[in-house]
Write a protein that holds these residues in place. Structure first.
Motif, mmCIF file in Angstrom:
data_model
loop_
_atom_site.group_PDB
_atom_site.id
_atom_site.type_symbol
_atom_site.label_atom_id
_atom_site.label_comp_id
_atom_site.label_asym_id
_atom_site.label_seq_id
_atom_site.Cartn_x
_atom_site.Cartn_y
_atom_site.Cartn_z
ATOM 1 N N UNK A 1 33.931 40.052 33.428
ATOM 2 C CA UNK A 1 33.043 38.983 33.870
ATOM 3 C C UNK A 1 33.832 38.004 34.748
ATOM 4 N N UNK A 2 33.575 38.048 36.072
ATOM 5 C CA UNK A 2 34.332 37.223 37.007
ATOM 6 C C UNK A 2 34.017 35.734 36.850
ATOM 7 N N UNK A 3 32.772 35.408 36.570
ATOM 8 C CA UNK A 3 32.401 34.002 36.403
ATOM 9 C C UNK A 3 33.135 33.394 35.206
ATOM 10 N N UNK A 4 33.242 34.163 34.123
ATOM 11 C CA UNK A 4 33.977 33.691 32.954
ATOM 12 C C UNK A 4 35.459 33.527 33.278
ATOM 13 N N UNK B 1 44.229 30.529 43.999
ATOM 14 C CA UNK B 1 44.041 31.714 43.164
ATOM 15 C C UNK B 1 43.136 32.710 43.899
ATOM 16 N N UNK B 2 42.129 32.204 44.609
ATOM 17 C CA UNK B 2 41.260 33.072 45.409
ATOM 18 C C UNK B 2 42.088 33.838 46.438
ATOM 19 N N UNK B 3 42.975 33.143 47.148
ATOM 20 C CA UNK B 3 43.814 33.788 48.160
ATOM 21 C C UNK B 3 44.636 34.899 47.533
ATOM 22 N N UNK B 4 45.266 34.606 46.416
ATOM 23 C CA UNK B 4 46.141 35.595 45.785
ATOM 24 C C UNK B 4 45.353 36.763 45.209
ATOM 25 N N UNK B 5 44.129 36.495 44.760
ATOM 26 C CA UNK B 5 43.294 37.570 44.229
ATOM 27 C C UNK B 5 42.952 38.564 45.328
ATOM 28 N N UNK B 6 42.560 38.052 46.489
ATOM 29 C CA UNK B 6 42.231 38.933 47.613
ATOM 30 C C UNK B 6 43.466 39.699 48.072
ATOM 31 N N UNK B 7 44.612 39.023 48.136
ATOM 32 C CA UNK B 7 45.854 39.698 48.516
ATOM 33 C C UNK B 7 46.193 40.817 47.540
ATOM 34 N N UNK B 8 46.004 40.550 46.249
ATOM 35 C CA UNK B 8 46.308 41.561 45.234
ATOM 36 C C UNK B 8 45.390 42.766 45.380
ATOM 37 N N UNK C 1 38.533 42.728 40.930
ATOM 38 C CA UNK C 1 39.151 41.621 41.644
ATOM 39 C C UNK C 1 38.219 41.069 42.715
ATOM 40 N N UNK C 2 37.387 41.929 43.305
ATOM 41 C CA UNK C 2 36.416 41.458 44.286
ATOM 42 C C UNK C 2 35.372 40.563 43.618
ATOM 43 N N UNK C 3 34.934 40.954 42.429
ATOM 44 C CA UNK C 3 33.966 40.123 41.705
ATOM 45 C C UNK C 3 34.598 38.788 41.314
ATOM 46 N N UNK C 4 35.856 38.869 40.875
ATOM 47 C CA UNK C 4 36.573 37.650 40.502
ATOM 48 C C UNK C 4 36.706 36.729 41.708
ATOM 49 N N UNK C 5 37.121 37.292 42.836
ATOM 50 C CA UNK C 5 37.280 36.497 44.038
ATOM 51 C C UNK C 5 35.962 35.906 44.510
ATOM 52 N N UNK C 6 34.890 36.683 44.394
ATOM 53 C CA UNK C 6 33.590 36.185 44.840
ATOM 54 C C UNK C 6 33.134 35.005 43.972
ATOM 55 N N UNK C 7 33.370 35.092 42.686
ATOM 56 C CA UNK C 7 32.997 33.979 41.803
ATOM 57 C C UNK C 7 33.775 32.722 42.169
ATOM 58 N N UNK C 8 35.073 32.875 42.441
ATOM 59 C CA UNK C 8 35.892 31.726 42.825
ATOM 60 C C UNK C 8 35.439 31.165 44.171
#
Length: 571
Positions: A16-19, A202-209, A225-232
């Motif tokens: 769950x990226x929002x969480x 954190x968004x930047x690093x998530x996309x880089x990862x 990671x895409x879902x996580x980045x999108x939530x951020x």
């Protein structure tokens, strides 16, 4: 640990990226405070904390007991801090941080004189706190920097509450009263929760990862990671915080992976609403026009382009010559486009979708006139602009083909041959001549002249074979194979795809998808078709089932459940 945090941890473990974003916000202060107890440099401490949160997403399934989350996170921070301690020391200032600072000053949110005093106080406090013994330093940073109570610190450090209390008492005794009072005032101001910058980074690093994982192995890349980045990203856009260049870049790439052009347009519009330098503004307007066009907003695409046209005269933006055409710094080495004329050419030749937007609003003639004018203003002898000029010729030809003006399109193809002929060296001329041949093939295809198309396709294939495994050959062979498949000549398409397979693989997910269709239509090899469909799903972040269901190349395949199952994206 409270029930709400345990619930968040369990949801993150399930992807769950929002969480996840809420968990970052809940623990960001104590995580950075702990990192600062390990690393003297504040910027390095934030780096370690951000790296730990990116690593956390991947490592969460290994956490068996949610109640152990604080110590689990603490170990990740220690690991990332230790990695930073071991790397060579290079002192630098973050361009993203500088961008934020410039924006704050531009909006009148800071008093420079007051900031100098505050920074001097902060330096004295940092030096005094870092002189404390490590256990006391941990307790002081967590208590004042993160403003956490004794129970939270006890839980995070995994020590009894009385131990935390004793360490804080000892820290107070070691520091003079003046410094302790200053610590109470200055340390909370430096906490990540006081601004959006930490979450955005954190968004930047998530996309880089994610991009690193995808490059290493598309099959193993964690699309969560895409879902996580999108939530951020959504959370950042819901505030009025200024977007640093790094955050705009990461958000743009994230939405490019997801092929969400409407969201990409909204991000770029938001970015354009704040102070930008000339290159940043040119980059954002360029991509806004294309995002609108690819998202089906023809009027918006043309309006964005006209905004760029009105703004450009007298400006000197400089953009990289390679997609996604990032702003190039003054004095930066490498290829770049600069000035009004070159950026105008870049914008006009950006994509077939953008060119066709002019057709959709009945302004095709105006677009073609703009291309002619732009080509006249850039001298033919400018080798650095050959790709720009060629792209504009191709886009003009494409919209004439779409509107079935084949004779006019033929004249633009001849101009491509002429442009290719400007290059005397055969190997340097190869990519340009091959592109002109490819348009010849497509022109015959759109005109319905099947025999002429097959003949020109064979000529193009033979020409490409002369250049062996040159990098550009795969791209042109991919285009030719897709054209053959669209025309129903699957044996010819399969031969071309096989040649690419032997020299580096297909260009993108769509290439693997059409390769699978060619195998099925030409040979009926079910097992191999399934394997190639899985490859397509792994190498493209879009949901390819939509293209599969609607493309003429896949007629007769969509009713096979195993094909559809193979194409579903791995999560």
């Amino acid at each position: 640990m409270d029930e709400e945090t345990i619930n968040l941890v369990n949801r993150v473990r399930c992807g769950d990226a929002a969480a996840y974003e809420r968990l970052v916000r809940r623990f960001q202060d104590r995580t950075v405070a702990y990192a600062r107890s390990l690393l003297r440099d504040a910027a390095e401490a934030e780096d370690a904390a951000q790296d730990a949160f990116v690593l956390l997403w991947r490592e969460m399934p290994a956490l068996r007991e949610p109640a152990a989350f604080p110590s689990f996170l603490r170990r990740l921070v220690f690991k990332c801090a230790d990695r930073i301690r071991r790397r060579p020391v290079v002192r630098s200032i973050s361009l993203d941080a500088a961008g934020h600072a410039d924006g704050v000053v531009a909006f009148g949110r800071a008093d420079p004189a007051l900031e100098v005093i505050r920074e001097d106080d902060a330096r004295r406090v940092r030096a005094a706190v870092h002189a404390l013994p490590h256990p006391e330093r941990q307790a002081a940073l967590l208590y004042y920097f993160g403003e956490h109570d004794l129970a939270e610190i006890s839980e995070f450090l995994g020590v009894p509450r009385t131990t935390v209390k004793n360490r804080l008492h000892a820290a107070r005794k070691r520091l003079r009263k003046e410094l302790w009072t200053m610590a109470e005032e200055t340390m909370p101001r430096e906490a990540p929760s006081r601004n959006e910058m930490f979450v955005q980074t954190v968004l930047v690093r998530t996309v880089e990862e994610y991009r690193r994982q995808r490059q290493a192995d598309p099959h193993a890349a964690d699309r969560g990671l895409l879902r996580e980045g999108r939530a951020a990203l959504d959370d950042v856009l819901a505030t009025d915080t200024l977007l640093a260049w790094g955050d705009a870049q990461a958000g743009f790439l994230l939405l490019e992976h997801q092929n969400d052009r409407k969201a990409q347009g909204a991000l770029l519009s938001r970015y354009l609403a704040q102070p930008l330098d000339e290159s940043q503004r040119a980059w954002a307007l360029l991509h806004l026009a294309n995002a609108q066009a690819c998202g089906g907003e023809a009027v918006g695409a043309v309006l964005a382009h006209e905004a760029l046209e009105l703004w450009l005269p007298g400006r000197s933006p400089r953009l990289s010559a390679h997609w996604p055409y990032y702003p190039a710094a003054a004095g930066e080495a490498g290829n770049y486009y600069e000035g009004t004329d070159q950026i105008t050419l870049l914008a006009l030749g950006k994509s077939a979708e953008f060119a066709f937007a002019w057709v959709q609003i009945w302004r095709k003639g105006e677009y073609l006139a703009k291309v002619e004018d732009a080509l006249e203003r850039v001298p033919p002898e400018s080798d650095g602009t050959r790709e720009l000029r060629f792209s504009c010729l191709r886009m003009a030809c494409s919209i004439l083909e779409k509107t079935r003006e084949f004779e006019r399109a033929r004249r633009w193809v001849e101009r491509m041959y002429t442009l290719a002929g400007e290059v005397t060296d055969e190997h340097e001329r190869g990519p340009w001549y091959a592109k002109a041949l490819g348009h010849d093939v497509r022109l015959f295809q759109n005109a319905g002249d099947r025999d002429a198309m097959k003949s020109k396709a064979a000529e193009t294939g033979d020409y490409l074979a002369r250049f062996g495994a040159a990098d550009w050959v795969r791209g042109e062979r991919h285009n030719l194979a897709c054209q053959c498949a669209a025309a129903g000549d699957y044996p010819a398409a399969l031969e071309l795809f096989e040649q690419n397979s032997a020299t580096g693989g297909q260009v993108n997910g769509w290439g693997w998808l059409v390769y699978a269709a060619s195998v099925w239509k030409a040979s009926g090899d079910r097992a191999r078709t399934v394997a190639l469909l899985r490859e397509a799903a792994a190498r493209d972040d879009r949901d390819l089932t939509r293209q599969f269901e609607s493309g003429s190349e896949f007629a007769g395949m969509i009713d096979a459940p195993e094909f559809m199952a193979a194409l579903r994206r791995p999560e």
